[in-house]
Design an enzyme around this catalytic site. Sequence first.
Site, mmCIF file in Angstrom:
data_model
loop_
_atom_site.group_PDB
_atom_site.id
_atom_site.type_symbol
_atom_site.label_atom_id
_atom_site.label_comp_id
_atom_site.label_asym_id
_atom_site.label_seq_id
_atom_site.Cartn_x
_atom_site.Cartn_y
_atom_site.Cartn_z
ATOM 1 N N THR A 12 0.809 -1.226 0.000
ATOM 2 C CA THR A 12 0.000 0.000 0.000
ATOM 3 C C THR A 12 0.845 1.280 0.000
ATOM 4 O O THR A 12 0.311 2.367 -0.129
ATOM 5 C CB THR A 12 -0.946 0.021 1.218
ATOM 6 O OG1 THR A 12 -0.153 -0.143 2.400
ATOM 7 C CG2 THR A 12 -1.960 -1.109 1.136
ATOM 8 N N VAL A 15 6.113 3.151 -2.901
ATOM 9 C CA VAL A 15 6.910 2.231 -3.717
ATOM 10 C C VAL A 15 6.113 0.958 -3.995
ATOM 11 O O VAL A 15 6.132 0.420 -5.106
ATOM 12 C CB VAL A 15 8.260 1.907 -3.040
ATOM 13 C CG1 VAL A 15 9.004 0.808 -3.786
ATOM 14 C CG2 VAL A 15 9.118 3.167 -2.965
ATOM 15 N N ASN A 40 -2.966 -2.423 9.812
ATOM 16 C CA ASN A 40 -3.785 -1.238 9.501
ATOM 17 C C ASN A 40 -4.326 -1.224 8.081
ATOM 18 O O ASN A 40 -5.394 -0.688 7.825
ATOM 19 C CB ASN A 40 -2.959 0.048 9.678
ATOM 20 C CG ASN A 40 -2.731 0.342 11.144
ATOM 21 O OD1 ASN A 40 -3.463 -0.151 12.005
ATOM 22 N ND2 ASN A 40 -1.706 1.129 11.437
ATOM 23 N N SER A 41 -3.510 -1.739 7.148
ATOM 24 C CA SER A 41 -3.899 -1.671 5.744
ATOM 25 C C SER A 41 -4.613 -2.933 5.267
ATOM 26 O O SER A 41 -5.114 -2.965 4.137
ATOM 27 C CB SER A 41 -2.661 -1.442 4.860
ATOM 28 O OG SER A 41 -2.088 -0.190 5.173
ATOM 29 N N CYS A 129 18.147 4.504 -3.267
ATOM 30 C CA CYS A 129 17.759 5.197 -4.496
ATOM 31 C C CYS A 129 18.864 6.089 -5.048
ATOM 32 O O CYS A 129 19.139 6.094 -6.249
ATOM 33 C CB CYS A 129 16.490 6.023 -4.261
ATOM 34 S SG CYS A 129 16.531 7.013 -2.754
ATOM 35 N N GLY A 160 11.206 10.378 -1.387
ATOM 36 C CA GLY A 160 12.119 9.384 -0.833
ATOM 37 C C GLY A 160 11.871 9.136 0.642
ATOM 38 O O GLY A 160 12.248 8.097 1.181
ATOM 39 N N ARG A 246 18.264 17.352 1.076
ATOM 40 C CA ARG A 246 16.846 17.254 0.691
ATOM 41 C C ARG A 246 16.423 18.580 0.077
ATOM 42 O O ARG A 246 16.726 19.648 0.625
ATOM 43 C CB ARG A 246 16.005 16.941 1.928
ATOM 44 C CG ARG A 246 14.564 16.611 1.616
ATOM 45 C CD ARG A 246 14.395 15.230 1.030
ATOM 46 N NE ARG A 246 14.536 14.166 2.018
ATOM 47 C CZ ARG A 246 14.562 12.879 1.701
ATOM 48 N NH1 ARG A 246 14.451 12.484 0.442
ATOM 49 N NH2 ARG A 246 14.723 11.959 2.632
ATOM 50 N N HIS A 253 15.384 12.536 -8.012
ATOM 51 C CA HIS A 253 16.614 12.985 -7.369
ATOM 52 C C HIS A 253 17.583 13.532 -8.424
ATOM 53 O O HIS A 253 17.734 12.941 -9.492
ATOM 54 C CB HIS A 253 17.331 11.806 -6.698
ATOM 55 C CG HIS A 253 16.646 11.259 -5.488
ATOM 56 N ND1 HIS A 253 15.566 11.855 -4.872
ATOM 57 C CD2 HIS A 253 16.929 10.149 -4.747
ATOM 58 C CE1 HIS A 253 15.217 11.133 -3.821
ATOM 59 N NE2 HIS A 253 16.006 10.091 -3.732
ATOM 60 N N ASN A 327 13.078 8.636 -8.254
ATOM 61 C CA ASN A 327 13.557 7.867 -7.094
ATOM 62 C C ASN A 327 12.620 6.744 -6.707
ATOM 63 O O ASN A 327 13.040 5.767 -6.094
ATOM 64 C CB ASN A 327 13.778 8.800 -5.906
ATOM 65 C CG ASN A 327 12.589 9.687 -5.608
ATOM 66 O OD1 ASN A 327 12.177 10.482 -6.461
ATOM 67 N ND2 ASN A 327 12.022 9.560 -4.435
#
Lengths: 353, 353
Positions: A12, A15, A40-41, A129, A160, A246, A253, A327
């Site tokens: 979920t 990625v 939870n998912s 990544c 990311g 960042r 990226h 990424n």
Amino acid sequence: MKEYVVAILGATGAVGQRLISELEHAQIPVKEVKLLASKNSAGKKLKFKNQEIKVEEARPDSFNGVDLVLSSAGGAVSQKLLPEAVKRGAVCVDNTSAFRMADDVPLIVPGVNDDQLVNHHGIIANPNCSTIQMVAALYPLHVKWGIKQIIVSTYQAVSGAGKAARDELLQQAQDRLNNQETEAKILPTASAKKHYPIAFNLLPQIDVFEDDGYTHEEWKMIHETKKILYNDQDSQQIKVTATCVRVPVEIGHGETVYFVLKDKSVTAAAIQQEIKKTPGLVLQDDPQNQIYPQPLLAAGKKETFVGRIRPDQENPGAFNMWVVADNLLRGAASNTVEIAECLVRDNLVHVPK
Amino acid sequence: MKEYVVAILGATGAVGQRLISELEHAQIPVKEVKLLASKNSAGKKLKFKNQEIKVEEARPDSFNGVDLVLSSAGGAVSQKLLPEAVKRGAVCVDNTSAFRMADDVPLIVPGVNDDQLVNHHGIIANPNCSTIQMVAALYPLHVKWGIKQIIVSTYQAVSGAGKAARDELLQQAQDRLNNQETEAKILPTASAKKHYPIAFNLLPQIDVFEDDGYTHEEWKMIHETKKILYNDQDSQQIKVTATCVRVPVEIGHGETVYFVLKDKSVTAAAIQQEIKKTPGLVLQDDPQNQIYPQPLLAAGKKETFVGRIRPDQENPGAFNMWVVADNLLRGAASNTVEIAECLVRDNLVHVPK
């Protein structure tokens, strides 16, 4: 033709969802897909090739009958569940940092070092990544001319750090546009004591700090690069240093890569030729026509984009280069699924006794 | 005490307005301020110390009776008008690139090489914003230990390209938040054939491209740095290379600076001490407490902020460092006004015969 039962662990997440869509188009004959996530998912429904699949809670027994696991559920989950999957006969491609530096775990960028898959013991690691896109761009140059030294600065997108970080960037941007005070709860890293805004800002911290003043992200770039490019006795000597920053970008990226070749006679044109003919790399390097890689152009694509290749005019054999990739795809889901494709191609989807 | 008639050329621009406010607090006895700009801006009213001043159109005769010109109206305007000002006896501090590399024009960062002001012939140049903050941070280290090589990657704020570029970033960000198509008209550089969005993106082009594949911004960082740090026979040998990238930040340039010292025994702690005791530099370097420079913290400040100082673990004498400064103040207006303060302090506000 053998068909495989494939489990996606962390289905979920940002990625995970890309793992599903990449798997739909992969050179992998799929018998069945299992979608696993946290409690939870569990119960959510996601689609694989227009077929609705219910997400199940990931437990050790979830891996019974599974041939191949594509995992992107966080380091702690991988640490706990992947050995259980291997015990049940599944080969696991892991997108977390949990097993990357283990001696018996190949750390693979397809097209670079997939020949090392033959040595796997059930778990194969996907590099970080920011490492993948740099190594993908440098590898053909390393094979041809030998790389002595790498100095990299990253410009890393917020996705990311997960979907929440991306939402945070957009919320903070809206607050600024409304001239309102803003809040930071996720970045630089969720576990950190202090959080700082990323919208219209730069944060020179990705992941936690090591004792030596480098961040763990920088540590990963340094040590993963050495592990991946170590394909002969000499390669261990490659010097690598990194600064990871960042930036307020959603996906994609960027990296300024300074590298020094052993062969001092190489030209920028020869490097461009090597990049151009390497599958998976796209040369975007035509300054006079303003052609160069950009995150907005790379987002949603599986390739690694390379441009701004030019010699350091005072240091023969040294070059500057600018590398951009999605990424979440090139740096994660695409690489993971490509590793699985190599495993299928080479008939390696079984845990050695 | 002598009092000076000061003209501000380009008074209505982003840097021009900061020149006015910096001059209000400067160690410069001001008799009168003249605000000069293009015909379009003539007639506007701006305040200097609560006194309203009408902006006049800049012409050669505007400089009659002026002692000191602070100029930030673009290279073409400087090229045309500053020689006229000098002819009329005014000393000019120019914030454009028009005269920076001329042999008879000192290129000055106060605190670094203001001793060279004594050689001026009427025009003194302010370096490029990205050069100033890097040179300010490196200079004390260069004096103490000697710098052999510099490899810099920049993360440059859009305000360096003017107010219109900043407005464009905000408009594009709002378009993205509204999930609407967006437009690009200014960046990477107004004169370019193609324009690209900067919101949530990265553009590895600042200024135009030279024939060798470097941008003019990169050329400036390389050659201005050599000119400024050339304070002994040896310094000419400093190798410098640069990659300049525009990032979606309003104010505040970031830079990852990799530098190699001649003395291989220097420690990060010794470098931190030098930075800490140098006026105009602020050390923000405490990783365990997440203290490091950020554009949002540097905006509106005159200092240069330095952090993330750590050795390249495989290259003795080499270090990584992260430098941030307000590009409109430290990188422009503050530096210009500080040069003027040095001229007043050293009694150099006269054009040599």
